[in-house]
Design an enzyme around this catalytic site. Structure first.
Site, PDB file in Angstrom:
ATOM      1  N   GLU A 465       6.386   5.061   9.498  1.00  0.00           N
ATOM      2  CA  GLU A 465       5.416   4.825   8.421  1.00  0.00           C
ATOM      3  C   GLU A 465       4.797   3.437   8.560  1.00  0.00           C
ATOM      4  OE1 GLU A 465       4.405   7.312   6.965  1.00  0.00           O
ATOM      5  OE2 GLU A 465       6.088   8.650   7.381  1.00  0.00           O
ATOM      6  N   HIS A 468       1.828   3.643  10.823  1.00  0.00           N
ATOM      7  CA  HIS A 468       0.616   4.050  10.098  1.00  0.00           C
ATOM      8  C   HIS A 468       0.040   2.851   9.333  1.00  0.00           C
ATOM      9  CE1 HIS A 468       0.712   8.324  10.834  1.00  0.00           C
ATOM     10  NE2 HIS A 468       1.874   8.505  10.242  1.00  0.00           N
ATOM     11  N   HIS A 471      -2.038   0.631  11.412  1.00  0.00           N
ATOM     12  CA  HIS A 471      -3.350   1.225  11.677  1.00  0.00           C
ATOM     13  C   HIS A 471      -4.327   0.870  10.545  1.00  0.00           C
ATOM     14  CE1 HIS A 471      -5.159   5.200  13.566  1.00  0.00           C
ATOM     15  NE2 HIS A 471      -5.870   4.141  13.875  1.00  0.00           N
TER      16      HIS A 471
END
Ligand SMILES: [Zn+2]
Length: 675
Positions: A465, A468, A471
């Site tokens: 996670e 992510h 990102h």
């Protein structure tokens, strides 16, 4: 009094003022925000000026600002900290949002302006990013039915609204079944369970107001229970309840909902001129076609199944040695697999767990991003939505990059699983907007005064996670449409799965895996055994995943099945699913594909991304190691900061120099040597 959701936020980092927001504020804020959004889009469509990129595409990018702000808060709460009122609001909002988005895409005047720009796009002097945003905007209109006339257009709108309602219902039914069920344990039922499982079961018992410890359907409790409980009868009882979520009959049964969703998706694809929903869905993905997806999945399926069959025989033999003369069943697999892991790798969860403290693993995830990208983290006080959530400011060379919120513990009000969401995404159109990023997990909450301990799987989820989150936090684009994780679905898991590799870097564990009581670092030999066992039981894991991905693909490929449960059984028989392994998510609880459209005929995406993450990490190793600065720079430049600014295969090729084959993945899962 002004609505705190709509007034200016003077909180630190302009985070939503959660301490001032009540559930009564959402409905009126939603009403007001949707009116503003409608007014804004009408003004764009009716503008007397000829269309320009600024007065049409950029204006559209900003039309929903208020709505985004309200929904950013609301949907984070609905997922991470729900209650009956919020569930009711979610049921009310989702069809209305579907209706609103349909109004926009069926607005003929608006689409006509976009078409003018599209026809002239080569002469408009657009930057690459602007050209891409124009293409994506037009494509989303077309795919939403902007070119449909009359009945077809109206019917499509109806179908989409109904799908939104069904998706919400599916999720809520699942949550209800998960909340409802628990199994009380007597003191002698605890035999054989390690301390951490007993502690979790007791804490869960308190939450459920039971007399003693209980097993719930939370993954962080039921999985270790299945791994450690020697009581075959209790394992069967718990396992059966777990896989029956959404299929218990009565009001919360999801089976008819799944069938209706599949029928409506097929109709939606037909109305838009596609042969099947899978073809419609995959058009915008990196994979492009159902055939390409099937090809990848089957390349992995065969070696995985062979490995799993061999492992199953070994586990069955162990069970027979225990004096159980029966066939190995799904509720036996984890128990004997754990025993075998202990025997072969001399590694058991209970020995490992004290070394995997939540706080130290958070530090590890932060530290890796510091070495790779220069990010720094400082805990900050901000009004958050729940006492368990924590916030950090993220900076680089003194510059604010993002606010990061971690909400790690399981609770009844949180939906299951783990995810990364945002309350605000990065963009530059409305000023230099930096994101607010949330990681939500479901780790077992420790008893008061005890440190939170993770399983190795949990630690991987945390890194996943956080990948992510990177990102989003490193995103550096102008337009929200392509910001952060707004990329093809089969590309979006690349940063997250890639980041998991850093947890496995020996020097990272050596530094951060310290014992909760003694503070000592993990002994070298335990560390070696851990890393050697990291790919343990990959046959099982690959089989349960690929089976789900194949069922998802087949469901959406041809004609929608009359009875999805029957179809599911046929598909599994067709691929010769091993008897003692079930799909990771069976149809009635397959939230990925039925809660919304996100992963429908897209569950394969994790594996598609894994092909890339295995290859990408290999690129670091080839270049000089896990922290190679040149590769880190490329990763940020071409992938983590680039969002959806180019096609995924173009971005990947810029990073790596070529597209990957399946070899690194099979090697990473140690399936390259399977029978
Ligand atoms: Zn993910």
């Amino acid at each position: 009094m002004t609505n705190p959701l709509l007034s200016e936020w003077t909180t630190p980092f302009q985070i939503a003022p959660f301490d001032a927001i009540t559930d009564e504020d959402f409905e009126p804020a939603f009403e007001a925000a949707i009116i503003t959004a409608r007014t804004n889009t009408a003004a764009i469509a009716e503008n007397a000026e000829p269309p320009t990129f600024a007065n049409t595409i950029e204006a559209l990018e900003r039309a929903d600002e208020d709505l985004d702000r309200v929904l950013g808060v609301f949907f984070n709460l609905a997922g991470a900290d729900s209650n009956p009122k919020r569930e009711e609001l979610q049921r009310a909002f989702s069809p209305r949002l579907a209706q609103y988005s349909n109004e926009i895409t069926s607005n003929k005047a608006l689409f006509a302006r976009i078409e003018v720009l599209w026809k002239e796009h080569e002469t408009l002097g657009l930057s690459d990013e602007q050209a891409r945003v124009l293409m994506l905007t037009r494509r989303s209109f077309v795919r939403s039915g902007a070119q449909l006339e009359g009945y077809a257009g109206d019917r499509l709108a109806e179908v989409k609204e109904r799908l939104a309602v069904l998706g919400t219902q599916f999720t809520q039914n699942l949550l209800a079944d998960e909340r409802e069920w628990f199994m009380e344990l007597a003191e002698d039922d605890l035999e054989g369970l390690p301390d951490f499982v007993v502690a979790t079961a007791r804490a869960a018992g308190e939450e459920k107001k039971a007399k003693g410890p209980v097993v719930t359907l939370s993954r962080s409790l039921i999985v270790p229970f299945l791994q450690f409980s020697p009581r075959r009868d209790l394992r069967e009882q718990a396992y059966s309840a777990w896989v029956a979520r959404g299929a218990n009959g009565g009001e919360t049964d999801n089976r008819d909902i799944a069938a209706e969703i599949l029928r409506l998706r097929e109709e939606r694809a037909m109305l838009l001129g596609y042969d099947s929903f899978a073809e419609y869905k995959l058009e915008t993905e990196m994979a492009k076609t159902p055939e390409a997806v099937e090809k990848l999945l089957m390349k992995v399926w065969e070696p995985a199944r062979a490995q799993a069959e061999a492992d199953g025989s070994a586990l069955a033999a162990m069970m027979h040695n225990d004096g159980v003369n029966a066939e190995l069943e799904a509720w036996d697999w984890r128990y004997y697999s754990e025993k075998r892991r202990k025997a072969e790798h001399d590694l058991d969860e209970a020995e490992l767990k004290p070394y995997l403290q939540l706080d130290r693993m958070i530090e590890a995830a932060f530290a890796c991003s510091n070495r790779l990208f220069g990010l720094e983290f400082k805990a900050v006080d901000a009004p958050l939505y729940h006492a368990d959530a924590r916030a950090w400011e993220v900076t680089r060379k003194g510059q604010h990059m993002a606010l990061f919120i971690g909400d790690y513990f399981a609770r009844g009000s949180k939906r299951s699983g783990a995810w990364c969401s945002t309350m605000r995404t990065q963009q530059k159109l409305a000023g230099d907007i930096r994101p607010i990023v949330v990681n939500v997990c479901n780790f077992a909450k420790p008893a008061k005064g005890k440190p939170a301990l993770l399983s190795y799987d949990d630690a991987r989820t945390l890194f996943h996670e956080f990948g992510h989150a990177l990102h989003q936090m490193l995103s550096d684009v102008t337009y929200q449409r392509i910001s952060g994780t707004s990329v093809a679905r089969d590309f979006v898991e690349l940063p997250s799965q890639l980041y998991e590799h850093w947890l496995e870097v020996p020097e990272v564990l050596a530094e951060f895996a310290t014992h909760a009581e003694t503070g000592e670092t993990m002994p070298k030999d335990l560390l070696d055994r851990l890393l050697a066992a990291a790919t343990y039981d990959m046959g099982f894991q690959t089989v349960e995943y690929v089976a789900s991905a194949l069922v998802d693909l087949e469901f959406h490929r041809g004609e929608a099945p009359e009875d999805p449960m029957e179809r599911q059984a046929e598909i599994l028989e067709g691929i010769e699913m091993p008897h003692a392994i079930r799909m990771r998510h069976a149809t009635p609880n397959f939230a990925h594909i039925f809660s919304g459209d996100g992963y429908s005929s897209g569950y394969y995406s994790y594996m598609w991304s894994e092909v890339m993450d295995a290859d990408a990490f290999q690129a670091f190793e080839e270049a000089g190691g896990a922290f190679d600065p040149k590769m880190a720079e490329k990763l940020e430049k071409f992938i983590l900061s680039a969002g959806g600014s180019e096609e995924a295969d173009v971005l990947y090729t810029k990073f790596r120099g070529k597209l990957p084959g399946v070899e690194a993945l099979l090697k990473g899962r140690r399936l390259d040597t399977a029978a």
